[in-house]
Design an enzyme around this catalytic site. Structure first.
Site, PDB file in Angstrom:
ATOM      1  N   VAL A  13       0.769  -1.211  -0.224  1.00  0.00           N
ATOM      2  CA  VAL A  13      -0.109   0.071   0.001  1.00  0.00           C
ATOM      3  C   VAL A  13       0.996   1.251  -0.143  1.00  0.00           C
ATOM      4  O   VAL A  13       0.564   2.409  -0.115  1.00  0.00           O
ATOM      5  CB  VAL A  13      -0.831   0.183   1.024  1.00  0.00           C
ATOM      6  N   GLY A  14       2.077   1.043   0.344  1.00  0.00           N
ATOM      7  CA  GLY A  14       3.025   2.290   0.380  1.00  0.00           C
ATOM      8  C   GLY A  14       3.832   2.666   1.744  1.00  0.00           C
ATOM      9  O   GLY A  14       4.007   3.852   1.886  1.00  0.00           O
ATOM     10  N   THR A  16       6.411   1.744   2.877  1.00  0.00           N
ATOM     11  CA  THR A  16       7.961   2.053   3.051  1.00  0.00           C
ATOM     12  C   THR A  16       8.068   3.617   2.220  1.00  0.00           C
ATOM     13  O   THR A  16       8.764   3.975   2.713  1.00  0.00           O
ATOM     14  CB  THR A  16       8.695   1.101   2.128  1.00  0.00           C
ATOM     15  N   LYS A  37      12.862  -1.280  10.124  1.00  0.00           N
ATOM     16  CA  LYS A  37      12.202  -2.589   9.607  1.00  0.00           C
ATOM     17  C   LYS A  37      12.411  -3.846  10.283  1.00  0.00           C
ATOM     18  O   LYS A  37      13.352  -4.390  10.112  1.00  0.00           O
ATOM     19  CB  LYS A  37      12.318  -2.640   8.340  1.00  0.00           C
ATOM     20  N   SER A  41      10.516  -9.404   4.977  1.00  0.00           N
ATOM     21  CA  SER A  41      10.595 -10.880   4.314  1.00  0.00           C
ATOM     22  C   SER A  41      10.584 -10.322   2.576  1.00  0.00           C
ATOM     23  O   SER A  41      10.218  -9.168   2.291  1.00  0.00           O
ATOM     24  CB  SER A  41       9.136 -11.625   4.374  1.00  0.00           C
ATOM     25  N   GLU A 113       8.550   0.327  10.567  1.00  0.00           N
ATOM     26  CA  GLU A 113       7.566  -0.286   9.506  1.00  0.00           C
ATOM     27  C   GLU A 113       7.502  -1.677   9.881  1.00  0.00           C
ATOM     28  O   GLU A 113       8.176  -2.528  10.061  1.00  0.00           O
ATOM     29  CB  GLU A 113       8.216  -0.067   8.120  1.00  0.00           C
ATOM     30  N   GLY A 114       5.901  -1.920  10.027  1.00  0.00           N
ATOM     31  CA  GLY A 114       5.474  -3.414  10.181  1.00  0.00           C
ATOM     32  C   GLY A 114       5.818  -4.296   8.883  1.00  0.00           C
ATOM     33  O   GLY A 114       6.650  -3.881   7.959  1.00  0.00           O
ATOM     34  N   ALA A 115       5.189  -5.436   8.818  1.00  0.00           N
ATOM     35  CA  ALA A 115       5.296  -6.147   7.462  1.00  0.00           C
ATOM     36  C   ALA A 115       3.785  -6.403   6.963  1.00  0.00           C
ATOM     37  O   ALA A 115       3.148  -7.089   7.892  1.00  0.00           O
ATOM     38  CB  ALA A 115       5.880  -7.390   7.758  1.00  0.00           C
TER      39      ALA A 115
HETATM   40  N1  ATP Z   1       2.693   7.547  -3.752  1.00  0.00           N
HETATM   41  C1  ATP Z   1       3.453   6.739  -4.467  1.00  0.00           C
HETATM   42  N2  ATP Z   1       3.981   7.286  -5.621  1.00  0.00           N
HETATM   43  C2  ATP Z   1       4.682   6.526  -6.648  1.00  0.00           C
HETATM   44  N3  ATP Z   1       4.994   4.994  -6.111  1.00  0.00           N
HETATM   45  C3  ATP Z   1       4.548   4.631  -5.029  1.00  0.00           C
HETATM   46  C4  ATP Z   1       3.695   5.480  -4.042  1.00  0.00           C
HETATM   47  N4  ATP Z   1       3.433   5.063  -3.122  1.00  0.00           N
HETATM   48  C5  ATP Z   1       4.020   3.417  -3.349  1.00  0.00           C
HETATM   49  N5  ATP Z   1       4.827   3.399  -4.393  1.00  0.00           N
HETATM   50  C6  ATP Z   1       5.352   2.197  -5.288  1.00  0.00           C
HETATM   51  O1  ATP Z   1       4.636   1.158  -5.014  1.00  0.00           O
HETATM   52  C7  ATP Z   1       5.260  -0.054  -4.428  1.00  0.00           C
HETATM   53  C8  ATP Z   1       5.030  -0.494  -3.032  1.00  0.00           C
HETATM   54  O2  ATP Z   1       5.199   0.427  -2.173  1.00  0.00           O
HETATM   55  P1  ATP Z   1       5.959  -0.124  -0.697  1.00  0.00           P
HETATM   56  O3  ATP Z   1       6.810  -0.906  -1.122  1.00  0.00           O
HETATM   57  O4  ATP Z   1       6.123   1.316   0.009  1.00  0.00           O
HETATM   58  O5  ATP Z   1       4.576  -0.822  -0.113  1.00  0.00           O
HETATM   59  P2  ATP Z   1       4.736  -1.565   1.199  1.00  0.00           P
HETATM   60  O6  ATP Z   1       3.563  -1.076   1.791  1.00  0.00           O
HETATM   61  O7  ATP Z   1       5.935  -0.943   2.105  1.00  0.00           O
HETATM   62  O8  ATP Z   1       4.851  -3.074   1.021  1.00  0.00           O
HETATM   63  P3  ATP Z   1       5.383  -4.257   1.974  1.00  0.00           P
HETATM   64  O9  ATP Z   1       4.145  -4.906   2.575  1.00  0.00           O
HETATM   65  O10 ATP Z   1       6.160  -5.029   1.227  1.00  0.00           O
HETATM   66  O11 ATP Z   1       6.509  -3.583   2.955  1.00  0.00           O
HETATM   67  C9  ATP Z   1       6.724   0.517  -4.283  1.00  0.00           C
HETATM   68  O12 ATP Z   1       7.566   0.326  -5.741  1.00  0.00           O
HETATM   69  C10 ATP Z   1       6.594   1.943  -4.345  1.00  0.00           C
HETATM   70  O13 ATP Z   1       7.791   2.664  -4.591  1.00  0.00           O
HETATM   71  C1  DNN Z   2       6.541 -10.106   0.891  1.00  0.00           C
HETATM   72  C2  DNN Z   2       5.719  -8.695   1.041  1.00  0.00           C
HETATM   73  N1  DNN Z   2       6.229  -7.593   0.278  1.00  0.00           N
HETATM   74  C3  DNN Z   2       5.588  -8.158   2.606  1.00  0.00           C
HETATM   75  N2  DNN Z   2       7.237  -7.986   2.781  1.00  0.00           N
HETATM   76  C4  DNN Z   2       5.072  -9.370   3.420  1.00  0.00           C
HETATM   77  C5  DNN Z   2       3.559  -9.383   3.270  1.00  0.00           C
HETATM   78  C6  DNN Z   2       2.973 -10.342   4.134  1.00  0.00           C
HETATM   79  C7  DNN Z   2       1.319 -10.321   3.895  1.00  0.00           C
HETATM   80  C8  DNN Z   2       0.853 -11.851   4.460  1.00  0.00           C
HETATM   81  C9  DNN Z   2      -0.755 -11.695   4.248  1.00  0.00           C
HETATM   82  O1  DNN Z   2      -1.528 -10.773   4.775  1.00  0.00           O
HETATM   83  O2  DNN Z   2      -1.261 -12.745   3.615  1.00  0.00           O
HETATM   84 MG    MG Z   3       7.527  -2.026   2.884  1.00  0.00          MG
END
Ligand code: ATP
Ligand code: DNN
Ligand code: MG
Length: 222
Positions: A13-14, A16, A37, A41, A113-115
Site C-alpha cells: 500500500v506504500g 515504505t 524495519k 520478508s 515499519e511493520g510487515a
Molecule cells: N505515492 C507513491 N508514488 C509512487 N510510487 C509509490 C507510491 N507509493 C508506493 N509506491 C510504489 O509502490 C510499490 C509498493 O510500495 P511500498 O513498497 O512502499 O509498499 P509497502 O506497503 O511498504 O509494501 P510491504 O508490505 O512489502 O512492505 C513500491 O514500488 C513503491 O515505490
Molecule cells: C512480501 C511482502 N512484500 C511483505 N514483505 C510481506 C507481506 C505479508 C502479507 C501476509 C498476508 O497478509 O497474507
Molecule cells: Mg515496505
C-alpha cells in the site's frame, strides 16, 4: 524519544514509500530521525548479498545499514512467520524490542515499519504485527490506498487495531491522482467519518519522495 509504528491496510500500500517521505520531512526539519524495519520478508539479492529492500528505500534519505535498520532479513516474499520457517530462522520479539531500545538511545524520532497489514503473523497466530506494535508502545500510523476499496480495508484495520488497545495517531492516504478525483476526495471524508481517525497526510502518486507534492494535514513531527 518520539516515534510511530507504520502499518498499512495491506502489503504494497506504500508503507515504505510513506515512511521515506516522513523521514524526508523529519530530516528537513533537522530532527535526528531514523527508520527501522524489524522483519523484512522478500529480501533482494544485491551486490553479492541478501538485502532488505525497504531499508534500501530509506537509504534514499538517510545513511543506514541493513544491520542498523533491520533485525530479520528473510528470503521468501510471504508472511514473516512462513518466511522465517522456510529460512530456518526463529523470530524472537525480545530481539526486536532490544534493537529498538538501542535506536532510541541514538535518535530522537524513530519510524518503525511493520510487515504487510496489521494482522500479519510475525511468529505465528499468537504474535502478529499488532502484538509487535503493542510491544514497542508506539502510536500507529495507518497507510491506506486512496482508491476504490480503501474504505472497507481502512475501517477494518482501524477496528482491528482498537481491539488491541493500540493508539492510532492518524491515517496517511497514499497514491492520489493529480488532481484528486471525486472518489478519492469522498474516500477521505468517509474514512474520517466512519473511523473517527484523522487523515493526517495525502500523498499523490509521485516519481520521487520529494516533499513538495505531499499534503500534511497535521504537524505530526511536533
Ligand atoms: N505515492 C507513491 N508514488 C509512487 N510510487 C509509490 C507510491 N507509493 C508506493 N509506491 C510504489 O509502490 C510499490 C509498493 O510500495 P511500498 O513498497 O512502499 O509498499 P509497502 O506497503 O511498504 O509494501 P510491504 O508490505 O512489502 O512492505 C513500491 O514500488 C513503491 O515505490
Ligand atoms: C512480501 C511482502 N512484500 C511483505 N514483505 C510481506 C507481506 C505479508 C502479507 C501476509 C498476508 O497478509 O497474507
Ligand atoms: Mg515496505
Amino acid at each position: 524519544m518520539r516515534g510511530f509504528f507504520i502499518t498499512g491496510t495491506d502489503t504494497d500500500v506504500g508503507k515504505t514509500f510513506v515512511t521515506t517521505c516522513m523521514l524526508r520531512t523529519l530530516i528537513d526539519k533537522r530532527i535526528r530521525a531514523t527508520a527501522y524495519k524489524p522483519v523484512q520478508s522478500g529480501a533482494q539479492w544485491k551486490e553479492g548479498k541478501w538485502i532488505a529492500p525497504d531499508v534500501d528505500m530509506y537509504r534514499k534519505v538517510i545513511d543506514i545499514t541493513d544491520e542498523e535498520g533491520c533485525t530479520y532479513i528473510l528470503k521468501t516474499p510471504c508472511s514473516p512467520h512462513l518466511a522465517a520457517q522456510i529460512d530456518g530462522v526463529t523470530i524472537e520479539p525480545e530481539r526486536i524490542v532490544a534493537h529498538m531500545q538501542k535506536l532510541q538511545q541514538t535518535y530522537d524520532f524513530v519510524l518503525v515499519e511493520g510487515a504487510g497489514g496489521i494482522a500479519v503473523p510475525i511468529v505465528d497466530e499468537s504474535f502478529l504485527v499488532a502484538h509487535l506494535a503493542r510491544s514497542l508502545s508506539l502510536p500507529l500510523i495507518i497507510v491506506a490506498r486512496a482508491s476504490v476499496g480503501t474504505i472497507n480495508h481502512t475501517v477494518l484495520t482501524v477496528q482491528y487495531a482498537k481491539t488491541f488497545g493500540l493508539q492510532i495517531a492518524g491515517i496517511v492516504m497514499n497514491g492520489f491522482s493529480t488532481p484528486k478525483n471525486e472518489i478519492e476526495q469522498d474516500n477521505i471524508r468517509m474514512i474520517e467519518t466512519m473511523t473517527g481517525v484523522p487523515v493526517i497526510g495525502e500523498i499523490p502518486h509521485m516519481t520521487s519522495v520529494s516533499d513538495s507534492d505531499i499534503v500534511w494535514r497535521e504537524e505530526w513531527w511536533r
